[in-house]
Design a protein around this motif. Structure first.
Motif, PDB file in Angstrom:
ATOM      1  N   MET A   1      26.866  47.669  28.193  1.00 49.42           N
ATOM      2  CA  MET A   1      27.245  48.656  29.213  1.00 49.42           C
ATOM      3  C   MET A   1      28.215  48.018  30.204  1.00 49.42           C
ATOM      4  N   LYS A   2      29.274  48.755  30.525  1.00 41.73           N
ATOM      5  CA  LYS A   2      30.261  48.242  31.462  1.00 41.73           C
ATOM      6  C   LYS A   2      29.678  48.201  32.870  1.00 41.73           C
ATOM      7  N   PRO A   3      29.755  47.047  33.544  1.00 42.22           N
ATOM      8  CA  PRO A   3      29.229  46.975  34.908  1.00 42.22           C
ATOM      9  C   PRO A   3      30.081  47.795  35.872  1.00 42.22           C
ATOM     10  N   ILE A   4      29.502  48.140  36.992  1.00 38.25           N
ATOM     11  CA  ILE A   4      30.250  48.852  38.031  1.00 38.25           C
ATOM     12  C   ILE A   4      31.157  47.849  38.730  1.00 38.25           C
ATOM     13  N   ILE A   5      32.458  48.118  38.681  1.00 38.76           N
ATOM     14  CA  ILE A   5      33.444  47.192  39.226  1.00 38.76           C
ATOM     15  C   ILE A   5      34.000  47.754  40.530  1.00 38.76           C
ATOM     16  N   LYS A   6      34.006  46.919  41.535  1.00 39.18           N
ATOM     17  CA  LYS A   6      34.596  47.307  42.811  1.00 39.18           C
ATOM     18  C   LYS A   6      35.984  46.685  42.909  1.00 39.18           C
ATOM     19  N   TYR A   7      37.000  47.542  42.913  1.00 41.13           N
ATOM     20  CA  TYR A   7      38.366  47.043  42.996  1.00 41.13           C
ATOM     21  C   TYR A   7      38.656  46.583  44.428  1.00 41.13           C
ATOM     22  N   PRO A   8      39.318  45.449  44.564  1.00 37.31           N
ATOM     23  CA  PRO A   8      39.626  44.965  45.915  1.00 37.31           C
ATOM     24  C   PRO A   8      40.643  45.873  46.605  1.00 37.31           C
ATOM     25  N   ARG A   9      40.536  45.968  47.916  1.00 36.10           N
ATOM     26  CA  ARG A   9      41.564  46.665  48.688  1.00 36.10           C
ATOM     27  C   ARG A   9      42.863  45.876  48.568  1.00 36.10           C
ATOM     28  N   GLN A  10      43.944  46.558  48.160  1.00 35.74           N
ATOM     29  CA  GLN A  10      45.166  45.845  47.809  1.00 35.74           C
ATOM     30  C   GLN A  10      46.310  46.146  48.769  1.00 35.74           C
ATOM     31  N   GLU A  11      47.058  45.093  49.074  1.00 32.89           N
ATOM     32  CA  GLU A  11      48.314  45.237  49.800  1.00 32.89           C
ATOM     33  C   GLU A  11      49.459  45.061  48.815  1.00 32.89           C
ATOM     34  N   TYR A  12      50.396  45.984  48.852  1.00 38.05           N
ATOM     35  CA  TYR A  12      51.543  45.924  47.941  1.00 38.05           C
ATOM     36  C   TYR A  12      52.698  45.291  48.703  1.00 38.05           C
ATOM     37  N   ILE A 321      40.567  39.220  41.230  1.00 38.10           N
ATOM     38  CA  ILE A 321      41.342  39.972  40.237  1.00 38.10           C
ATOM     39  C   ILE A 321      41.060  39.448  38.830  1.00 38.10           C
ATOM     40  N   GLU A 322      40.956  38.141  38.687  1.00 39.86           N
ATOM     41  CA  GLU A 322      40.686  37.552  37.375  1.00 39.86           C
ATOM     42  C   GLU A 322      39.388  38.096  36.780  1.00 39.86           C
ATOM     43  N   LYS A 323      38.369  38.269  37.621  1.00 38.81           N
ATOM     44  CA  LYS A 323      37.077  38.750  37.132  1.00 38.81           C
ATOM     45  C   LYS A 323      37.127  40.194  36.648  1.00 38.81           C
ATOM     46  N   ILE A 324      38.095  40.961  37.138  1.00 35.92           N
ATOM     47  CA  ILE A 324      38.176  42.380  36.790  1.00 35.92           C
ATOM     48  C   ILE A 324      38.892  42.614  35.460  1.00 35.92           C
ATOM     49  N   ILE A 325      39.759  41.699  35.042  1.00 35.57           N
ATOM     50  CA  ILE A 325      40.613  41.924  33.868  1.00 35.57           C
ATOM     51  C   ILE A 325      39.833  42.357  32.621  1.00 35.57           C
ATOM     52  N   PRO A 326      38.685  41.737  32.284  1.00 37.56           N
ATOM     53  CA  PRO A 326      37.976  42.189  31.072  1.00 37.56           C
ATOM     54  C   PRO A 326      37.462  43.625  31.168  1.00 37.56           C
ATOM     55  N   TYR A 327      37.348  44.157  32.378  1.00 33.16           N
ATOM     56  CA  TYR A 327      36.736  45.473  32.572  1.00 33.16           C
ATOM     57  C   TYR A 327      37.747  46.551  32.968  1.00 33.16           C
ATOM     58  N   LEU A 328      39.032  46.233  32.895  1.00 30.26           N
ATOM     59  CA  LEU A 328      40.044  47.235  33.203  1.00 30.26           C
ATOM     60  C   LEU A 328      39.941  48.403  32.224  1.00 30.26           C
ATOM     61  N   ASP A 329      40.099  49.617  32.731  1.00 28.07           N
ATOM     62  CA  ASP A 329      40.105  50.792  31.862  1.00 28.07           C
ATOM     63  C   ASP A 329      41.429  50.884  31.107  1.00 28.07           C
ATOM     64  N   VAL A 330      41.457  51.727  30.084  1.00 27.79           N
ATOM     65  CA  VAL A 330      42.692  51.959  29.329  1.00 27.79           C
ATOM     66  C   VAL A 330      43.776  52.453  30.289  1.00 27.79           C
ATOM     67  N   GLY A 331      44.934  51.815  30.239  1.00 32.08           N
ATOM     68  CA  GLY A 331      46.042  52.207  31.107  1.00 32.08           C
ATOM     69  C   GLY A 331      46.085  51.471  32.431  1.00 32.08           C
ATOM     70  N   GLU A 332      45.041  50.720  32.747  1.00 34.48           N
ATOM     71  CA  GLU A 332      45.061  49.888  33.951  1.00 34.48           C
ATOM     72  C   GLU A 332      45.550  48.491  33.578  1.00 34.48           C
ATOM     73  N   ALA A 333      46.193  47.833  34.534  1.00 29.62           N
ATOM     74  CA  ALA A 333      46.754  46.517  34.241  1.00 29.62           C
ATOM     75  C   ALA A 333      46.992  45.751  35.530  1.00 29.62           C
ATOM     76  N   VAL A 334      47.106  44.444  35.388  1.00 30.75           N
ATOM     77  CA  VAL A 334      47.557  43.586  36.482  1.00 30.75           C
ATOM     78  C   VAL A 334      49.063  43.422  36.333  1.00 30.75           C
ATOM     79  N   LEU A 335      49.792  43.678  37.402  1.00 31.87           N
ATOM     80  CA  LEU A 335      51.256  43.580  37.397  1.00 31.87           C
ATOM     81  C   LEU A 335      51.701  42.447  38.298  1.00 31.87           C
ATOM     82  N   TYR A 336      52.574  41.605  37.750  1.00 34.72           N
ATOM     83  CA  TYR A 336      53.278  40.635  38.589  1.00 34.72           C
ATOM     84  C   TYR A 336      54.735  40.628  38.166  1.00 34.72           C
ATOM     85  N   THR A 337      55.627  40.756  39.123  1.00 37.09           N
ATOM     86  CA  THR A 337      57.052  40.791  38.828  1.00 37.09           C
ATOM     87  C   THR A 337      57.827  40.220  40.001  1.00 37.09           C
TER      88      THR A 337
END
Length: 351
Positions: A1-12, A321-337
């Motif tokens: 079962m996928k754990p409940i993931i709390k996404y961090p508040r992000q600054e862009y 952020i590293e801990k969340i990567i295995p639990y990202l939903d389809v279409g979610e991603a980490v972006l660095y550019t």
């Protein structure tokens, strides 16, 4: 079962210059904000990785469609390993390899051709030696891969080691001459470069139409080599850039089976207006050059510890952020550019 993931508040925290393309939205940002990539960074190469079904192909389709919609400065070539893009890319020109055959043997670049075969077929030093001697002595008897096979079949052996290496080399080359492949590897003149330059729409080459992955890998490798050669020698894309999407990139840029010419060109080709979008399931399987020479990285869900370690070291990811990567939903991603001060988690938009 996928754990409940709390996404961090992000600054862009972004500082872009020039044109940008929007590929989605930042998740859980303090204010609603679009996730963007600078158009100019595309020639500095892009890496898109993630497990099967995580949304890689969809993300690449968004990048291509938005790029074509936003600017006419780019040509686009998609090397489609599995035949997935035809219904995803707007107004694309669809080609089978038989409609775009390659001239596999070029007399003025024999040693590059031999190196390409060495990497693609896993040739041994004695087999490379035999090829070099054949082209030194019978160069003008060989105009295509079928001529090369015939010379190998009839050349006089110079000892038991020569015979053993020759027959082994013949077994490796013979699959390229199977029935049905003459139209793929027997072009008198390459048409692909001219076609890219005159075509106004994205081009999809459906490599999946070559059923044997072994032959498919060779076709894709030769195609990339020809594109790189044209870019460097003729500077054909110095003004109008070229974006090449390389699906299943580990087949030619794999850590254990890379094509040397392609890997070396990664650091050079961007100076000549060609950018690669390198797409793969596993970053740990890719050569180091693929990680080092990609300015934009889009990381979908990855569960392998080896892959996570490679990505974390490459991007210096914050632990939350590293801990969340295995639990990202389809279409979610980490972006660095380029232009972003730190990686952000995004939701890629729909087509």
């Amino acid at each position: 079962m996928k754990p409940i993931i709390k996404y961090p508040r992000q600054e862009y925290l972004a500082r872009f210059s020039g044109e940008t393309i929007d590929i989605g939205e930042v998740i859980n940002s303090k204010i609603p904000v679009k996730a963007s990539i600078q158009v100019d960074t595309l020639t500095h190469h892009t890496l898109v990785v993630g497990s099967t079904g995580s949304g890689k192909t969809h993300t690449v389709s968004i990048i291509v469609n938005e790029l074509v919609r936003k600017t006419s400065k780019y040509k686009v070539l998609i090397i489609d390993w599995h035949g997935e893009y035809m219904k995803l890319i707007n107004r694309a020109e669809y080609l089978e390899p038989r409609r775009m055959p390659l001239n596999i043997i070029e007399h003025n670049n024999i040693y590059e051709f031999i190196e390409l075969l060495q990497d693609s077929l896993g040739l041994t030093p004695p087999q490379v030696y035999i090829l070099e001697k054949i082209f030194e002595n019978k160069k003008y008897m060989i105009n295509n891969i079928y001529d090369l096979r015939n010379v190998l079949e009839n050349i006089e052996d110079q000892g038991s080691w020569f015979r053993e290496s020759r027959l082994s080399l013949l077994r490796k080359i013979s699959p390229l001459t199977r029935d049905g492949l003459r139209e793929v590897f027997d072009a008198y003149k390459d048409k692909i470069i001219d076609y890219i330059n005159i075509c106004e729409n994205p081009i999809i080459i459906d490599a999946s139409r070559i059923q044997d992955p072994y032959i498919r890998r060779i076709y894709v490798s030769i195609l990339l080599k020809k594109i790189f050669k044209e870019a460097v020698k003729r500077k054909v894309w110095s003004r109008n850039k070229l974006l090449v999407v390389l699906e299943e990139a580990h087949n030619v840029l794999g850590r254990n089976n890379y094509i040397g010419i392609v890997a070396r060109m990664l650091s050079e080709i961007r100076k000549f207006g060609v950018g690669l979008v390198i797409v793969s399931q596993s970053p740990s399987q890719l050569v180091d050059e693929a990680m080092l020479n990609t300015n934009t990285k889009i990381i979908h869900s990855i569960k392998s510890l080896n892959d996570l370690e490679v990505i974390s070291k490459s991007l210096y990811l914050p632990l939350n952020i590293e801990k969340i990567i295995p639990y990202l939903d389809v279409g979610e991603a980490v972006l660095y550019t380029r232009g972003l001060k730190k990686p952000v988690i995004i939701k890629v938009k729909e087509i």
